[in-house]
Design a protein around this motif. Sequence first.
Motif: not given
Ligand SMILES: [Zn+2]
Length: 347
Positions: A96-104, A110-112
């Motif tokens: 997962a990206c690790g940066k988006c609001k969901f990851c944080r 739920l990460c895009g």
């Molecule tokens: Zn993410």
Amino acid sequence: MKAMILKKIGSMGKNKTPLELADLPIPAPGEDEILIRVSACGVCHTELDEIEGRTPPPRLPVVLGHQVVGWVEKTGARAKKIKAGDRIGVGWIYSACGKCKFCRQGNENLCGDFRATGRDADGGYAQYMTVPEDFAHPIPPIFSDSEAAPLLCAGAIGYRSLRLANLEDGQTLGMTGFGASAHLVLKMARHRFPSSRIFVFARSDKEREFARELGAAWAGDPAEESPEKLDRIIDTTPAWTPVVEALKNLEAGGRLVVNAIRKENLDQEALKQIDYSRHLWLEKEIKSVANVTRRDVRDFLELAARIPIKPEVQEYPLEGANQALLELKERRIRGAKVLRIGQKTKL
Ligand SMILES: [Zn+2]
Ligand SMILES: [Zn+2]
């Protein structure tokens, strides 16, 4: 290396052998990745959704499989936490990206940019695979490789569904469908909520018998009315009729958790039966479950080792993947299906 690959999307009703045995080069791990020699890989209903195009892989051919247990063969230059020789597991979450609001917020499921093992990246229906080291999980020693495999998806997603169901001890729990995930949820729920009685709805006699053996208070056909109203229900079926039936059995203020990445839509018409006053009114809730986080996988592995919860497994050779998938499609299920892989090839 040997791998069972998917080259074309299509119905398993028409093509009963969608996967082909192939000889592929052993993948090289990237800088943050590790190379795993696969020893066992669980077979999941989501693979049918991929093969039949309900959640199609973005590129073909692809190696399916997202309940992978194996031994670390090599590590990338920057992979420092895991060492060659460690036993690790990989679940549905590949990255997962690790940066988006969901990851944080810890909702990386739920990460895009959520990438799934065996769909968005090659998975474990093969002798080797690579994975980012941060998405590999240590396997508690209590489990054999085959026992650990179904815990990585069926168990982890079951754990997430039970968490989202928000059950309190003493409340009644219903379960519609009784496959690999549900049988682990039943074991987990009996341990964590000892005063809660569990009601299982399953189509086949065998599944109902299995549910009773594992301690269900009652097991019946999905069309039957439950002997009492249910505070929480977890649905693991691929169909819509059981959802409608479940809403009817749900207690006022109850919650239905739908644990399915996709529904098959053959009986979508059933949704027209939904009657607001009977099925939804009185503050009934419906919640879906999407993917898993690394925390779900790790927490569940620890819990399963502590209780302990060991899945019932049925083993197949790698070449038997089509057979295992077909049996899953035809609901010839008892416990969880696992491919035993294991043979070492020269690197
Ligand atoms: Zn993410
Ligand atoms: Zn799965």
